[in-house]
Design an enzyme around this catalytic site. Structure first.
Site, mmCIF file in Angstrom:
data_model
loop_
_atom_site.group_PDB
_atom_site.id
_atom_site.type_symbol
_atom_site.label_atom_id
_atom_site.label_comp_id
_atom_site.label_asym_id
_atom_site.label_seq_id
_atom_site.Cartn_x
_atom_site.Cartn_y
_atom_site.Cartn_z
ATOM 1 N N CYS A 1 0.945 -1.271 -0.091
ATOM 2 C CA CYS A 1 -0.050 0.013 -0.045
ATOM 3 C C CYS A 1 0.901 1.290 -0.082
ATOM 4 O O CYS A 1 0.239 2.289 -0.185
ATOM 5 C CB CYS A 1 -0.966 0.073 1.234
ATOM 6 S SG CYS A 1 -2.469 -1.067 0.990
ATOM 7 N N ASP B 1 -8.266 -3.657 -5.485
ATOM 8 C CA ASP B 1 -7.034 -3.243 -4.887
ATOM 9 C C ASP B 1 -5.835 -4.183 -5.346
ATOM 10 O O ASP B 1 -6.113 -5.138 -5.449
ATOM 11 C CB ASP B 1 -7.044 -3.375 -3.181
ATOM 12 C CG ASP B 1 -6.324 -2.407 -2.723
ATOM 13 O OD1 ASP B 1 -5.092 -2.031 -3.025
ATOM 14 O OD2 ASP B 1 -6.621 -1.657 -1.740
ATOM 15 N N ASP C 1 -11.637 -4.472 2.184
ATOM 16 C CA ASP C 1 -12.419 -3.299 1.849
ATOM 17 C C ASP C 1 -14.035 -3.872 1.916
ATOM 18 O O ASP C 1 -14.766 -2.989 2.105
ATOM 19 C CB ASP C 1 -12.079 -2.688 0.442
ATOM 20 C CG ASP C 1 -10.971 -1.873 0.515
ATOM 21 O OD1 ASP C 1 -10.304 -1.503 1.681
ATOM 22 O OD2 ASP C 1 -10.101 -1.663 -0.537
ATOM 23 N N ASP D 1 -10.900 0.666 6.939
ATOM 24 C CA ASP D 1 -9.761 0.025 7.236
ATOM 25 C C ASP D 1 -8.517 1.059 7.026
ATOM 26 O O ASP D 1 -8.468 1.812 6.215
ATOM 27 C CB ASP D 1 -9.401 -1.330 6.650
ATOM 28 C CG ASP D 1 -9.454 -1.185 5.175
ATOM 29 O OD1 ASP D 1 -9.851 -0.305 4.549
ATOM 30 O OD2 ASP D 1 -9.309 -2.311 4.191
#
Length: 358
Positions: free
Chosen positions: A25, A76, A99, A235
């Site tokens: 990320c 993602d 998510d 999150d």
């Protein structure tokens, strides 16, 4: 310390992380840049069936199907955060499915998003990445029902994840209420660990802890959504606790006050930060949203780096009424989230909501 990974690349293959300019990320476009890029999208028409779109930077889109069902949709994907291909696939899949859980939904299926440098890594390595992702989907009880692949310069893997929820139970990131307690499900520090790993300075115990936390599905999400006193949920991922906490504050229209001493962190994180293992994304995050965060006098640079540390497959951040705390703790405990902790409280309504550190 030396880097430890269960599966070393073939002698003729480069390490996966060496093929990527960033990992996990930490690859995210900085929030300040992203908001500018999306400015034009905000003017598009919004049909009434779209319950959640881009307006509060929530975790997934939500489309109303009928009075009892809404479809939750998200995607993602990112570049390698570890060198072990199977672990990379597991982490990326866990992160993508998170998510869906963060909206309170139950996942139903996934589609694979795959970009691989075909001439740089072996087919066996690519297959191991895909198998890692598939193993997490099996754990979540969902199929990988399709996807798309391309030949790319950097390795990229992730999922489109779909879920279902009763719209009455949907949890947005923008409905915290003054007086709510804030509960964080996972400790911070994954970005710091990934930076240390890339430089070969993470020992085997640290690596094992990193894999354990990043491949732990946020299964408490649907249980938390069923608790009446849970008002908001998100999150914590690439923008760090600071960024995702500020999104919740702004969306909810109230300050969020964080007790920094109560925030859980992974073992050994302080020493790794002191040794210089901080991601570039941490600085970009602070540059993007630091003006919305109030730090106390003497707040250390190391603590600010952890506040903005990008969390690959991070924990759920829950805003709940004080009388719901026992049920929230029980939901986390049922799924083995022993590190879940109360880290603060929602403050007063504000025209300019901030994240306030104490």
């Amino acid at each position: 310390m030396t880097q430890a990974s269960p599966t070393e690349p073939r002698p003729t293959e480069p390490r996966l992380t060496s093929l990527a300019h960033g990992g996990g990320c930490g690859c995210k476009i900085a929030p300040g840049v992203l908001s500018g890029l999306l400015r034009g999208s905000a003017a598009l028409p919004v049909p009434p069936e779209l319950l959640v779109g881009i307006e509060t930077s929530d975790d997934a889109a939500v489309w109303l199907l009928n009075d009892r069902q809404a479809l939750v949709a998200t995607t993602d994907f990112f570049m390698p955060v570890v060198d072990d291909p199977h672990d990379f696939g597991r982490i990326a899949a866990t992160n993508a499915i998170s998510d869906v859980y963060a909206m309170g939904a139950t996942p139903i299926l996934a589609l694979a998003v795959v970009g691989m440098p075909i001439n740089a890594i072996s087919h066996e390595t690519i297959a191991a990445i895909l198998d890692g992702g598939a193993s997490i989907c099996r754990e979540a009880g969902i199929p990988i029902a399709g996807g798309h692949t391309i030949d790319s310069v950097e390795p990229i893997y992730g999922l489109v994840a779909l879920g279902l929820i009763d719209p009455a139970l949907l949890k947005r990131n923008a409905e915290a209420q003054p007086g709510d307690l804030l509960v964080l499900g996972k400790p911070l520090g994954v970005g710091v660990m990934s930076a240390a790993l890339k430089k070969g300075d993470l020992d085997s115990a640290g690596y094992a802890r990193m894999i354990d936390i990043t491949t732990k599905l946020n299964r408490p999400g649907p249980d938390l959504a069923a608790i009446p006193g849970v008002h908001a949920m998100t999150d914590v991922t690439g923008f760090g606790l600071g960024g995702h906490g500020l999104e919740m504050a702004r969306g909810s229209g109230c300050d969020l006050v964080i007790d920094w001493s109560a925030v859980p962190r992974l073992p050994g994180i302080d020493a790794l930060i002191e040794a210089g293992h901080v991601t570039g994304a941490s600085g970009r995050n602070w540059a993007s949203y630091g003006d919305g965060v109030a730090l106390p006098d003497g707040f250390a640079d190391a603590d600010r780096a952890l506040l903005t540390d990008p969390q690959t497959s991070g924990g759920l951040l829950v805003a709940c009424a004080p009388d719901a705390l026992e049920a929230v703790r029980a939901a986390f405990a049922r799924h083995g989230f022993d590190d879940a902790a109360v880290i603060g409280q929602a403050g007063a309504r504000s025209d300019s909501p901030r994240l306030i550190l104490r």
